[in-house]
Design an enzyme around this catalytic site. Structure first.
Site, PDB file in Angstrom:
ATOM      1  N   GLY A   1       7.073  19.759  47.578  1.00 27.60           N
ATOM      2  CA  GLY A   1       5.819  19.116  47.182  1.00 27.60           C
ATOM      3  C   GLY A   1       4.659  20.095  47.234  1.00 27.60           C
TER       4      GLY A   1
ATOM      5  N   HIS B   1       5.353  25.527  40.283  1.00 27.29           N
ATOM      6  CA  HIS B   1       6.323  24.429  40.199  1.00 27.29           C
ATOM      7  C   HIS B   1       6.333  23.823  38.789  1.00 27.29           C
ATOM      8  CE1 HIS B   1       5.280  24.236  44.641  1.00 27.29           C
ATOM      9  NE2 HIS B   1       6.575  24.365  44.671  1.00 27.29           N
TER      10      HIS B   1
ATOM     11  N   GLN C   1      14.038  24.106  57.989  1.00 25.57           N
ATOM     12  CA  GLN C   1      13.746  25.480  57.594  1.00 25.57           C
ATOM     13  C   GLN C   1      12.466  26.019  58.232  1.00 25.57           C
ATOM     14  OE1 GLN C   1      13.554  24.219  53.295  1.00 25.57           O
ATOM     15  NE2 GLN C   1      11.993  25.807  53.165  1.00 25.57           N
TER      16      GLN C   1
ATOM     17  N   GLN D   1      15.127  33.730  49.018  1.00 23.03           N
ATOM     18  CA  GLN D   1      15.690  32.374  48.897  1.00 23.03           C
ATOM     19  C   GLN D   1      16.627  32.321  47.681  1.00 23.03           C
ATOM     20  OE1 GLN D   1      13.618  28.518  49.609  1.00 23.03           O
ATOM     21  NE2 GLN D   1      13.257  28.563  47.420  1.00 23.03           N
TER      22      GLN D   1
ATOM     23  N   VAL E   1       4.520  32.870  39.028  1.00 21.85           N
ATOM     24  CA  VAL E   1       3.251  32.559  38.344  1.00 21.85           C
ATOM     25  C   VAL E   1       2.118  33.069  39.232  1.00 21.85           C
ATOM     26  CG1 VAL E   1       1.788  30.719  37.416  1.00 21.85           C
ATOM     27  CG2 VAL E   1       4.284  30.543  37.234  1.00 21.85           C
TER      28      VAL E   1
ATOM     29  N   ARG F   1       0.958  27.452  50.203  1.00 18.94           N
ATOM     30  CA  ARG F   1       0.247  27.874  51.415  1.00 18.94           C
ATOM     31  C   ARG F   1      -1.082  28.565  51.118  1.00 18.94           C
ATOM     32  NH1 ARG F   1       5.872  28.670  53.384  1.00 18.94           N
ATOM     33  NH2 ARG F   1       6.103  27.305  55.192  1.00 18.94           N
TER      34      ARG F   1
HETATM   35  O1  PAF Z   1      11.253  26.643  47.930  1.00 20.32           O
HETATM   36  C1  PAF Z   1      11.118  25.547  48.497  1.00 20.32           C
HETATM   37  O2  PAF Z   1      10.182  24.804  48.222  1.00 20.32           O
HETATM   38  C2  PAF Z   1      12.127  25.118  49.550  1.00 20.32           C
HETATM   39  O3  PAF Z   1      12.562  26.198  50.306  1.00 20.32           O
HETATM   40  C3  PAF Z   1      13.321  24.338  48.964  1.00 20.32           C
HETATM   41  C4  PAF Z   1      14.137  25.190  48.013  1.00 20.32           C
HETATM   42  C5  PAF Z   1      12.807  23.112  48.232  1.00 20.32           C
HETATM   43  C6  PAF Z   1      14.236  23.870  50.089  1.00 20.32           C
HETATM   44  O4  PAF Z   1      13.570  23.040  50.989  1.00 20.32           O
END
Ligand code: PAF
Length: 284
Positions: free
Chosen positions: A31, A37, A61, A153, A176, A187
């Site tokens: 979110g 996004h 995480q 990631q 982006v 953040r």
């Molecule tokens: O990149 C993120 O926003 C998070 O690490 C993810 C991939 C949604 C996993 O919680």
């Protein structure tokens, strides 16, 4: 656009789409959506018939003392963005829907999780790999979309999908940036106006490194020294790393060769910032 808060609901929506012969795209997020996004959602809408976005701030995480509690959760705004950009369904589960009991099963991707951010956020990639495995198993997408901004990631998830033969393809979309180069991140909203200006130093350091590599420099000690010279222009930045690594294995390199990931992480005040560029050595 339909909104599902439970696993049963989202599975029913995806199953309906599948029965209608539609391909399924998935954009996992925590979110606090921004233009990065949106680019992932747009790519998913272009490439798939039915697009699911997940909104879930994954507690596993975050380490102790990290920003899990204060992580922004503007649900209505996020839903409006998903709707406006053509998502078909949003999966927004609560914590107990995703973790109804003590979690005893974890997915750990060795080696790729260990350098770079792995040194500073122990357990982070285990949490990411575990929640992504759960989300992939809940949604069952054909394609899942991730941003290059979170390069480690991406490498962890790609390796996990390959090692576990998960039946989906990972699509990586470009970072982006703001006009001044700062990579978009949920953040960034923690930054004070002064820190926001200073944060651009990270991209400047990456550009210095990329320029040197493209000009033929392969000595990583020289490249990182140049990055540190740029980063020192902002004494408030507490550098975690400024590294040159193999873009796939993430092993830190002494000589730049092949596809290299140039990556920086640091803290400005309480905000942790990461960014990277990939340079193909030999492709210039
Ligand atoms: O990149 C993120 O926003 C998070 O690490 C993810 C991939 C949604 C996993 O919680």
């Amino acid at each position: 656009m339909q909104i599902a808060a439970t696993i049963t609901e989202i599975r029913a929506l995806v199953s309906q789409a599948r029965k209608a012969g539609r391909t399924v795209g998935f954009v996992p997020t925590m979110g606090a959506l921004h233009a990065g996004h949106v680019a992932l959602i747009q790519a998913a809408v272009e490439q798939c018939d039915f697009v699911v976005v997940s909104l879930f701030v994954n507690p596993t995480q975050f380490g102790p003392g990290e920003d899990f509690e204060k992580y922004p959760r503007p649900l209505d705004q996020d839903l409006a963005l998903c709707r406006a950009h053509g998502a078909d369904a949003v999966f927004a589960p609560g914590r107990t829907e995703m973790y109804p009991r003590q979690n005893l099963t974890w997915v750990s991707v060795e080696k790729v999780s260990e350098p770079l951010c792995g040194r500073f956020r122990p357990g982070h990639f285990r949490g990411v790999a575990t929640v992504c495995t759960k989300l992939f198993s809940i949604v069952g997408p054909d394609l899942a979309f991730f941003g290059q901004k979170d390069a480690q990631q991406v490498a962890v998830i790609q390796r996990m999908v390959a090692d576990l033969n998960l039946p989906l393809e990972i699509v990586v979309c470009p970072t982006v940036r703001e006009p001044d180069g700062l990579a978009l991140s949920s953040r960034n909203q923690y930054l004070s106006p002064q820190e926001r200006k200073e944060a651009t130093v990270i991209y400047r350091a990456l550009c210095r490194a990329a320029g040197l590599i493209r000009a033929g420099e392969t000595d990583v000690a020289k490249i990182t020294e140049q990055m540190h010279e740029v980063l020192r222009q902002v004494p408030a930045l507490r550098i975690e790393y400024a590294s040159v690594a193999d873009a796939e294995s993430l092993a830190e390199l002494r000589q730049a060769r092949g596809r290299v990931l140039v990556a920086v992480a640091g803290r400005l005040g309480s905000t942790r910032l990461i960014d990277n560029v990939v340079v193909d050595v030999g492709a210039h």
